[in-house]
Design a protein around this motif. Structure first.
Motif, mmCIF file in Angstrom:
data_model
loop_
_atom_site.group_PDB
_atom_site.id
_atom_site.type_symbol
_atom_site.label_atom_id
_atom_site.label_comp_id
_atom_site.label_asym_id
_atom_site.label_seq_id
_atom_site.Cartn_x
_atom_site.Cartn_y
_atom_site.Cartn_z
ATOM 1 N N ASP A 205 19.354 16.724 42.024
ATOM 2 C CA ASP A 205 20.804 16.569 42.088
ATOM 3 C C ASP A 205 21.175 15.617 43.222
ATOM 4 O O ASP A 205 21.067 15.960 44.408
ATOM 5 N N MET A 206 21.614 14.421 42.874
ATOM 6 C CA MET A 206 21.930 13.432 43.898
ATOM 7 C C MET A 206 23.129 13.850 44.758
ATOM 8 O O MET A 206 23.208 13.499 45.932
ATOM 9 N N ASN A 207 24.071 14.602 44.182
ATOM 10 C CA ASN A 207 25.197 15.093 44.978
ATOM 11 C C ASN A 207 24.712 16.050 46.062
ATOM 12 O O ASN A 207 25.245 16.068 47.174
ATOM 13 N N LEU A 208 23.708 16.846 45.743
ATOM 14 C CA LEU A 208 23.126 17.754 46.722
ATOM 15 C C LEU A 208 22.300 16.970 47.742
ATOM 16 O O LEU A 208 22.363 17.245 48.945
ATOM 17 N N ALA A 209 21.550 15.989 47.264
ATOM 18 C CA ALA A 209 20.704 15.184 48.155
ATOM 19 C C ALA A 209 21.533 14.488 49.227
ATOM 20 O O ALA A 209 21.090 14.324 50.370
ATOM 21 N N LYS A 210 22.751 14.074 48.864
ATOM 22 C CA LYS A 210 23.615 13.349 49.800
ATOM 23 C C LYS A 210 24.062 14.197 50.984
ATOM 24 O O LYS A 210 24.547 13.665 51.985
ATOM 25 N N LYS A 211 23.936 15.511 50.869
ATOM 26 C CA LYS A 211 24.371 16.396 51.950
ATOM 27 C C LYS A 211 23.398 16.382 53.133
ATOM 28 O O LYS A 211 23.728 16.859 54.214
ATOM 29 N N GLY A 212 22.206 15.864 52.924
ATOM 30 C CA GLY A 212 21.211 15.871 53.984
ATOM 31 C C GLY A 212 21.505 14.859 55.090
ATOM 32 O O GLY A 212 22.250 13.901 54.900
ATOM 33 N N ASP A 213 20.889 15.091 56.248
ATOM 34 C CA ASP A 213 20.968 14.113 57.335
ATOM 35 C C ASP A 213 20.137 12.879 56.983
ATOM 36 O O ASP A 213 20.501 11.758 57.324
ATOM 37 N N LEU A 214 19.019 13.134 56.317
ATOM 38 C CA LEU A 214 18.145 12.068 55.837
ATOM 39 C C LEU A 214 17.671 12.441 54.444
ATOM 40 O O LEU A 214 17.467 13.624 54.144
ATOM 41 N N CYS A 215 17.481 11.427 53.611
ATOM 42 C CA CYS A 215 16.982 11.653 52.257
ATOM 43 C C CYS A 215 15.779 10.749 52.021
ATOM 44 O O CYS A 215 15.786 9.572 52.413
ATOM 45 N N TYR A 216 14.746 11.331 51.400
ATOM 46 C CA TYR A 216 13.547 10.567 51.076
ATOM 47 C C TYR A 216 13.261 10.679 49.583
ATOM 48 O O TYR A 216 13.604 11.677 48.937
ATOM 49 N N SER A 217 12.597 9.665 49.070
ATOM 50 C CA SER A 217 12.089 9.691 47.707
ATOM 51 C C SER A 217 10.572 9.589 47.776
ATOM 52 O O SER A 217 10.027 8.879 48.634
ATOM 53 N N ILE A 218 9.877 10.314 46.900
ATOM 54 C CA ILE A 218 8.423 10.179 46.815
ATOM 55 C C ILE A 218 8.109 9.170 45.721
ATOM 56 O O ILE A 218 8.434 9.372 44.553
ATOM 57 N N LYS A 219 7.487 8.071 46.132
ATOM 58 C CA LYS A 219 7.090 7.019 45.196
ATOM 59 C C LYS A 219 5.643 6.649 45.453
ATOM 60 O O LYS A 219 5.272 6.338 46.590
ATOM 61 N N LYS A 220 4.851 6.722 44.400
ATOM 62 C CA LYS A 220 3.413 6.422 44.492
ATOM 63 C C LYS A 220 2.751 7.233 45.603
ATOM 64 O O LYS A 220 1.876 6.750 46.315
ATOM 65 N N GLY A 221 3.220 8.499 45.737
ATOM 66 C CA GLY A 221 2.598 9.421 46.673
ATOM 67 C C GLY A 221 3.082 9.341 48.100
ATOM 68 O O GLY A 221 2.657 10.119 48.950
ATOM 69 N N ARG A 222 3.985 8.395 48.400
ATOM 70 C CA ARG A 222 4.464 8.215 49.764
ATOM 71 C C ARG A 222 5.970 8.456 49.853
ATOM 72 O O ARG A 222 6.691 8.320 48.867
#
Length: 232
Positions: A205-222
């Motif tokens: 949920d991107m609306n939930l993700a936006k509530k964080g101080d920092l947001c990360y995505s896992i891409k190719k294991g990183r």
């Protein structure tokens, strides 16, 4: 005393079968400071839940180190691992995992009872937490008598019962309709702020993700940091 609650260095997770070797996480690094709220997004199968399970002591990395507070998870004996899960962590899952024959109050205070807290003391704290999540009038109801949103609110209260340093939330709104998902998301971040907890949350949920101080995505294991202003 260090302000770093979670320190992950050069983490790798590989699964081997007879036909292939699959590396889900590779050279993954992360530090989370006390009180920060970190969200992680990514496609299904990207390794989000695997990463959360490793932080939760539910899975072991293939390589690398994971330190949470004073616990070095890669070298933890069974008794210390149990202590880590029951005292350092609060866990919230996509499914609430409430016991069907226990009331909201009993479900909420169960972690404290299992940790040896007297029932009267545990029940008093559980009542306060259930008030915090807006269930003061539902404490004697069974899970079957509660809505999906209410059941997840009990799960939020339960996660806070043993005063953990770190809250891990794996798709906490994934089973809810949009209205309840927003309500639970707002509630979770509100109580985390109130009790000054550190939060690591995995979500689609991107609306939930936006509530964080920092947001990360896992891409190719990183892990790659996501621009919160660019999330829609």
């Amino acid at each position: 005393m260090s302000d770093i609650v979670v320190s992950v260095k050069s983490l790798e997770k590989t699964y081997k079968t007879e036909s292939e070797t699959l590396t889900i996480l590779r050279d993954l690094n992360l530090e989370i400071e006390k009180g920060k709220k970190i969200t992680i997004v990514g496609e299904s199968g990207s390794g989000k839940s695997t990463f959360l399970n490793i932080i939760g002591g539910l899975d072991n990395p293939t390589k690398g180190s994971v330190r949470c507070g004073d616990y070095e998870l890669t070298n933890l004996e069974a008794a210390k691992l149990s202590e880590y899960r029951s005292h350092f962590l609060g866990l919230i899952f996509q499914f609430h995992y409430l016991l069907k024959d226990f009331t909201a109050l009993e479900n909420a205070f169960l972690p404290s009872i299992m940790a040896g807290v007297p029932k009267k003391e545990a029940a008093e704290k559980a009542r306060q937490l259930l008030r915090d999540v807006g269930l003061e009038n539902r404490i004697d109801h069974l899970p079957s008598q509660l809505s999906g949103g209410e059941r997840q609110r009990v799960a939020v209260a339960r996660a806070l019962m043993n005063d953990p340093d770190l809250i891990l939330a794996d798709e906490p709104t994934g089973n809810l309709d949009p209205e309840n998902a927003k309500m639970i998301g707002d509630l979770l971040f509100s109580v985390v702020d109130k009790y000054k907890k550190t939060l690591l949350l995995v979500t689609h949920d991107m609306n939930l993700a936006k509530k964080g101080d920092l947001c990360y995505s896992i891409k190719k294991g990183r892990l790659e940091e996501v621009d919160l202003k660019g999330l829609v």
